[in-house]
Each structure stands twice: as structure tokens, then as C-alpha cells.
Motif scaffolding. Structure first.
Motif, mmCIF file in Angstrom:
data_model
loop_
_atom_site.group_PDB
_atom_site.id
_atom_site.type_symbol
_atom_site.label_atom_id
_atom_site.label_comp_id
_atom_site.label_asym_id
_atom_site.label_seq_id
_atom_site.Cartn_x
_atom_site.Cartn_y
_atom_site.Cartn_z
ATOM 1 N N SER A 186 0.809 -1.220 0.000
ATOM 2 C CA SER A 186 0.000 0.000 0.000
ATOM 3 C C SER A 186 0.843 1.271 0.000
ATOM 4 O O SER A 186 0.296 2.369 -0.034
ATOM 5 C CB SER A 186 -0.909 0.010 1.242
ATOM 6 N N PHE A 187 2.166 1.147 0.022
ATOM 7 C CA PHE A 187 3.028 2.322 0.180
ATOM 8 C C PHE A 187 2.814 3.347 -0.932
ATOM 9 O O PHE A 187 2.933 4.553 -0.698
ATOM 10 C CB PHE A 187 4.492 1.888 0.227
ATOM 11 N N ASP A 188 2.527 2.900 -2.138
ATOM 12 C CA ASP A 188 2.334 3.821 -3.253
ATOM 13 C C ASP A 188 0.936 4.438 -3.289
ATOM 14 O O ASP A 188 0.598 5.161 -4.234
ATOM 15 C CB ASP A 188 2.615 3.120 -4.587
ATOM 16 N N ARG A 189 0.138 4.152 -2.261
ATOM 17 C CA ARG A 189 -1.177 4.778 -2.178
ATOM 18 C C ARG A 189 -1.385 5.350 -0.772
ATOM 19 O O ARG A 189 -2.208 4.885 0.003
ATOM 20 C CB ARG A 189 -2.282 3.774 -2.514
ATOM 21 N N PRO A 190 -0.618 6.387 -0.428
ATOM 22 C CA PRO A 190 -0.779 6.994 0.900
ATOM 23 C C PRO A 190 -2.147 7.639 1.051
ATOM 24 O O PRO A 190 -2.675 8.236 0.100
ATOM 25 C CB PRO A 190 0.338 8.041 0.950
ATOM 26 N N HIS A 191 -2.706 7.507 2.232
ATOM 27 C CA HIS A 191 -4.031 8.075 2.504
ATOM 28 C C HIS A 191 -3.886 9.542 2.903
ATOM 29 O O HIS A 191 -3.169 9.867 3.854
ATOM 30 C CB HIS A 191 -4.709 7.296 3.625
ATOM 31 N N ARG A 192 -4.551 10.408 2.164
ATOM 32 C CA ARG A 192 -4.542 11.839 2.456
ATOM 33 C C ARG A 192 -5.974 12.262 2.780
ATOM 34 O O ARG A 192 -6.773 12.513 1.869
ATOM 35 C CB ARG A 192 -4.001 12.629 1.260
ATOM 36 N N PRO A 193 -6.332 12.323 4.052
ATOM 37 C CA PRO A 193 -7.715 12.622 4.417
ATOM 38 C C PRO A 193 -8.111 14.029 3.985
ATOM 39 O O PRO A 193 -7.273 14.939 3.917
ATOM 40 C CB PRO A 193 -7.713 12.490 5.951
ATOM 41 N N PRO A 194 -9.385 14.238 3.690
ATOM 42 C CA PRO A 194 -9.864 15.554 3.230
ATOM 43 C C PRO A 194 -10.029 16.529 4.396
ATOM 44 O O PRO A 194 -11.146 16.908 4.758
ATOM 45 C CB PRO A 194 -11.206 15.218 2.575
ATOM 46 N N LEU A 195 -8.916 16.954 4.981
ATOM 47 C CA LEU A 195 -8.967 17.873 6.115
ATOM 48 C C LEU A 195 -9.296 19.283 5.624
ATOM 49 O O LEU A 195 -8.770 19.725 4.600
ATOM 50 C CB LEU A 195 -7.628 17.868 6.849
ATOM 51 N N PRO A 196 -10.144 20.008 6.319
ATOM 52 C CA PRO A 196 -10.543 21.356 5.875
ATOM 53 C C PRO A 196 -9.339 22.276 5.710
ATOM 54 O O PRO A 196 -8.532 22.444 6.627
ATOM 55 C CB PRO A 196 -11.464 21.842 7.003
ATOM 56 N N GLY A 197 -9.222 22.862 4.518
ATOM 57 C CA GLY A 197 -8.154 23.811 4.248
ATOM 58 C C GLY A 197 -6.838 23.191 3.829
ATOM 59 O O GLY A 197 -5.891 23.916 3.499
ATOM 60 N N LEU A 198 -6.758 21.869 3.796
ATOM 61 C CA LEU A 198 -5.490 21.219 3.475
ATOM 62 C C LEU A 198 -5.038 21.544 2.055
ATOM 63 O O LEU A 198 -3.845 21.798 1.810
ATOM 64 C CB LEU A 198 -5.624 19.697 3.654
ATOM 65 N N ASP A 199 -5.982 21.569 1.116
ATOM 66 C CA ASP A 199 -5.630 21.801 -0.285
ATOM 67 C C ASP A 199 -5.147 23.221 -0.553
ATOM 68 O O ASP A 199 -4.441 23.463 -1.543
ATOM 69 C CB ASP A 199 -6.827 21.486 -1.193
ATOM 70 N N THR A 200 -5.509 24.152 0.300
ATOM 71 C CA THR A 200 -5.109 25.550 0.079
ATOM 72 C C THR A 200 -4.103 26.034 1.117
ATOM 73 O O THR A 200 -3.804 27.231 1.179
ATOM 74 C CB THR A 200 -6.352 26.454 0.101
ATOM 75 N N PHE A 201 -3.581 25.129 1.924
ATOM 76 C CA PHE A 201 -2.597 25.502 2.932
ATOM 77 C C PHE A 201 -1.387 26.148 2.263
ATOM 78 O O PHE A 201 -0.905 25.675 1.220
ATOM 79 C CB PHE A 201 -2.193 24.266 3.732
ATOM 80 N N ALA A 202 -0.875 27.231 2.845
ATOM 81 C CA ALA A 202 0.185 28.004 2.214
ATOM 82 C C ALA A 202 1.550 27.318 2.264
ATOM 83 O O ALA A 202 2.421 27.597 1.431
ATOM 84 C CB ALA A 202 0.282 29.379 2.878
ATOM 85 N N GLY A 203 1.753 26.428 3.215
ATOM 86 C CA GLY A 203 3.047 25.773 3.349
ATOM 87 C C GLY A 203 3.058 24.392 2.716
ATOM 88 O O GLY A 203 2.051 23.938 2.156
ATOM 89 N N PRO A 204 4.182 23.688 2.803
ATOM 90 C CA PRO A 204 4.269 22.344 2.242
ATOM 91 C C PRO A 204 3.464 21.339 3.056
ATOM 92 O O PRO A 204 3.401 21.419 4.281
ATOM 93 C CB PRO A 204 5.765 22.027 2.294
ATOM 94 N N VAL A 205 2.836 20.410 2.350
ATOM 95 C CA VAL A 205 2.122 19.295 2.969
ATOM 96 C C VAL A 205 2.782 18.014 2.472
ATOM 97 O O VAL A 205 2.833 17.767 1.263
ATOM 98 C CB VAL A 205 0.619 19.296 2.615
ATOM 99 N N LEU A 206 3.279 17.222 3.396
ATOM 100 C CA LEU A 206 4.024 16.025 3.038
ATOM 101 C C LEU A 206 3.397 14.820 3.715
ATOM 102 O O LEU A 206 3.007 14.911 4.894
ATOM 103 C CB LEU A 206 5.476 16.183 3.505
ATOM 104 N N HIS A 207 3.242 13.729 2.989
ATOM 105 C CA HIS A 207 2.859 12.476 3.637
ATOM 106 C C HIS A 207 4.128 11.805 4.142
ATOM 107 O O HIS A 207 5.207 11.973 3.562
ATOM 108 C CB HIS A 207 2.116 11.564 2.660
ATOM 109 N N VAL A 208 3.990 11.017 5.195
ATOM 110 C CA VAL A 208 5.172 10.356 5.754
ATOM 111 C C VAL A 208 5.829 9.425 4.733
ATOM 112 O O VAL A 208 7.025 9.112 4.840
ATOM 113 C CB VAL A 208 4.794 9.601 7.051
ATOM 114 N N ALA A 209 5.084 9.012 3.703
ATOM 115 C CA ALA A 209 5.676 8.203 2.637
ATOM 116 C C ALA A 209 6.769 8.965 1.896
ATOM 117 O O ALA A 209 7.670 8.356 1.318
ATOM 118 C CB ALA A 209 4.596 7.762 1.646
ATOM 119 N N ASP A 210 6.702 10.306 1.911
ATOM 120 C CA ASP A 210 7.682 11.133 1.212
ATOM 121 C C ASP A 210 8.701 11.770 2.155
ATOM 122 O O ASP A 210 9.584 12.499 1.713
ATOM 123 C CB ASP A 210 6.972 12.240 0.429
#
Length: 363
Positions: free
Chosen positions: A137-161
Motif C-alpha cells: 500500500s506504500f504507493d497509495r498513501p491516505h490523504r484525508p480531506p482535512l478542511p483547508g489542506l488543499d489551500t494551505f500556504a506551506g508544504p504538505v508532506l505524507h510520511v511516505a515522502d
């Protein structure tokens, strides 16, 4: 079509365990691995990762881990072990094709007989009466739809990266999650950053060495690792194994834990108490989902990409098996210590299916 061939998609720990079990059943395993080595996702985990189980409980069937059995092997030790294991399988007759990414799996059998046609990204077409999906499952990290996550001004990284603290800029990092990876990375980042661990539920710590013995010893003694599960659609969250350092660091304020933020707003997080504070980066330690896009056309997975299976055997396609799913059959199904048991069961069932499918139909 070779009636003894079994195609195994993925050559990480699950695929290698499947190949070992296939050889024991007299089958001809062909491992199809997208990367350039037989080590699964381990080479891409973060630099400081160490196993949560000692070496004595962290091996695949037929080959011990080696070295001090009580140590907790690091990432690179696991990679080297898996590559040794793959080499031993090849010596015994397994075939390994690296750089071979599976694109689709289709049914190709005659009426009343199962068979599969596997197409790869480099144009190969392979047929076999049995397939095991062990791509993890490593190539399909789960990114929950947290409010404002898509427009957050800083970097968003999954632990897979994530690789090391250098992966994230800024002074204040919010780590989302409450499992082993979330706490381990938060602890590492806290050495040089301000870290807030955000989660929907409090962290559940479990003593790693109760009564002086590693928890995995007690798992074996009590039979917990062999506990079958009725369903694995919604596996429970795993507790954090702790030798004392993580709880102590939390208690001393090296990092803090807060209830999940209400939303991200620009470069700020808004917390349930109404406070808003600047956040420089967000790290998602929110788990993974089965990575099975190649089975979509076959109809073997549901709309969410989860396989239609029970204990590793397809409910829709005889001859199709799965390995390495989280809580597939027991709590240890997707671990080094537990996947071998599942592999023997799944491959034995597929071998029985192949034998029965060869029997001439009764008049």
C-alpha cells in the motif's frame, strides 16, 4: 499456459513470502516487481526507521534475520535481508523480473477454468492460472480531506515522502496522526523544531518490553498474533509501542499533542478552542490504502479500491489471492513476522484450486 505458474505482483516482503510458499507447493513463482530491486517499499521509508519488533520476530519463513536477536533492525538492515532472501529464492528456481510494473489483469480462462492475462507497462503479456496481488500500500498513501489542506500556504508532506527533518522547512510542524510513525517522526523533528501532534483521539501508548520481554514475545505466548479476524474493512488503530522515551518527551513538552485542528487557513491552523497559530509545514502520518489499480478492470475491487476478499482469497475470482493487506487475517498479516503464515495459507488454497481445475469434468 504453464499450469504450475503463479504470477506474484510485488517482490517486497509479501511477494517473497508468497514465492517461498509457492516453491514449497511445487509451483513456479514469477515475481513481477516495479522497482529495480526485491525489497518492496523498505528502501523508501524514512532514514531513522527501525522495526518495532526484535530481529528474532522479524524474519520470513526459511531464513533467520541474523545478528543479535534482541536488537531492533534499522531500515537498511531490512533491505539487505530481503535482498538476501530474494537471492536464495532465485537459487531455488523462483523467477524475479524487476522493472516490471503491472498495468492490468484480465480474466483469460476457458469456461469453467480460471486463468489470468497480465499486461505490464513495458508491453509484456503473461498468462497463468493463479495470481497473487502482493503490491502492498506504500504507493497509495491516505490523504484525508482535512478542511483547508488543499489551500494551505506551506508544504504538505505524507510520511511516505518524508526522509529526515531536512525534508520539512520552517519552525513549527504539525504532524497529523497518532500511530507509531506519527510519534516516531514527531519525536525526531522535536529535536530541532516545534512540533504539534494533531489527532482525533489521544495517543495510546503500550509498553514495548513488559516484564523485561519484548511485547512480541507475549504476542506469541498468548496467541494474539494468531487471532483470526471476522472482518478487516475497518482495522483498529494500532497503539504506539514505547520503551519510555516517547511518553517522557510528551510529558516534558518536547512535542505537544492537540485535538485535530478545525481547519487550516492560509498559513495558520485553527484549533477547537478557537485559537489560531502559524504553521510552517504539515506532515500526514495517516496511513495507506491497498494499491491495486491493476485489478479495477477485472472487477476484483470495490469502488474504493479495496479487494473483495476474505482471508486473502478473492470472493469474485477463483485463482486470485492477496497478501500484505493490513489486518488481512490476523493483527500481524502485513508484517515481516506474520506474512509468512498468511502466505502458506493463501498459496496452499490456490494450489488446491489449481489441482481441482485440472481434473477432467465428469460426464
Amino acid at each position: 499456459m504453464d499450469n504450475d505458474r503463479i504470477l506474484i505482483i510485488g517482490a517486497g516482503q509479501s511477494g517473497l513470502a508468497a514465492a517461498h510458499a509457492a516453491l514449497e507447493q511445487g509451483l513456479q513463482p514469477v515475481l513481477l516487481e516495479a522497482s529495480d530491486r526485491a525489497a518492496g517499499s523498505w528502501p523508501r521509508y524514512y532514514d531513522s526507521l527501525a522495526l518495532f519488533s526484535p530481529a528474532r520476530y522479524s524474519s520470513l519463513p526459511g531464513m533467520g534475520f541474523g545478528g543479535d536477536p534482541e536488537r531492533y533492525p534499522c531500515r537498511d538492515e531490512v533491505v539487505a535481508y530481503l535482498e538476501r532472501y530474494a537471492a536464495a529464492l532465485i537459487e531455488r528456481g523462483a523467477e524475479l523480473r524487476t522493472g516490471t510494473r503491472v498495468e492490468t489483469v484480465h480474466a483469460a480462462g476457458e469456461p469453467g477454468k480460471s486463468a489470468f492475462l497480465v499486461r505490464t507497462s513495458d508491453g509484456q503479456e503473461l498468462t497463468a492460472p493463479a495470481v497473487i496481488a502482493a503490491s502492498g500500500s506504500f504507493d497509495r498513501p491516505h490523504r484525508p480531506p482535512l478542511p483547508g489542506l488543499d489551500t494551505f500556504a506551506g508544504p504538505v508532506l505524507h510520511v511516505a515522502d518524508y526522509r529526515s527533518p531536512a525534508s520539512l522547512p520552517g519552525e513549527h510542524v504539525v504532524v497529523v496522526g497518532a500511530g507509531n510513525s506519527a510519534v516516531q517522526v514527531a519525536y525526531e523533528l522535536a529535536a530541532e523544531r516545534r512540533v504539534t501532534l494533531a489527532s482525533r483521539a489521544p495517543i495510546r501508548f503500550v509498553e514495548q518490553r513488559p516484564l523485561g520481554r519484548d511485547l512480541h514475545f507475549w504476542f506469541q505466548v498468548t496467541g494474539f498474533d494468531r487471532l483470526p479476524l471476522a472482518r478487516a474493512d475497518n482495522p483498529p488503530a494500532s497503539p504506539v509501542l514505547d520503551d519510555g522515551r516517547y511518553r517522557r518527551a510528551l510529558r516534558e513538552g518536547r512535542y505537544t499533542r492537540r485535538a485535530m485542528f478545525i481547519r487550516l487557513d492560509g498559513d495558520h491552523a485553527v484549533w477547537p478552542d478557537g485559537r489560531s497559530e502559524r504553521v510552517d509545514a504539515v506532515l500526514l502520518a495517516t496511513g495507506y490504502r491497498p494499491n491495486l489499480p491493476y485489478l479495477a478492470d477485472l472487477g476484483a475491487v470495490n469502488a474504493g479500491g479495496h479487494p473483495r476478499q476474505r482471508h486473502g482469497l478473492s470472493l469474485s475470482h477463483p485463482g486470485l489471492g492477496y497478501l500484505g493487506l493490513e489486518w488481512q487475517r490476523t493483527p500481524s498479516s502485513n508484517t515481516l513476522r506474520g506474512v509468512g503464515v498468511d502466505a502458506r495459507r493463501v498459496v496452499a488454497a490456490l494450489a488446491r484450486h489449481l489441482r481441482e481445475s485440472r481434473r477432467p469434468a465428469r460426464a
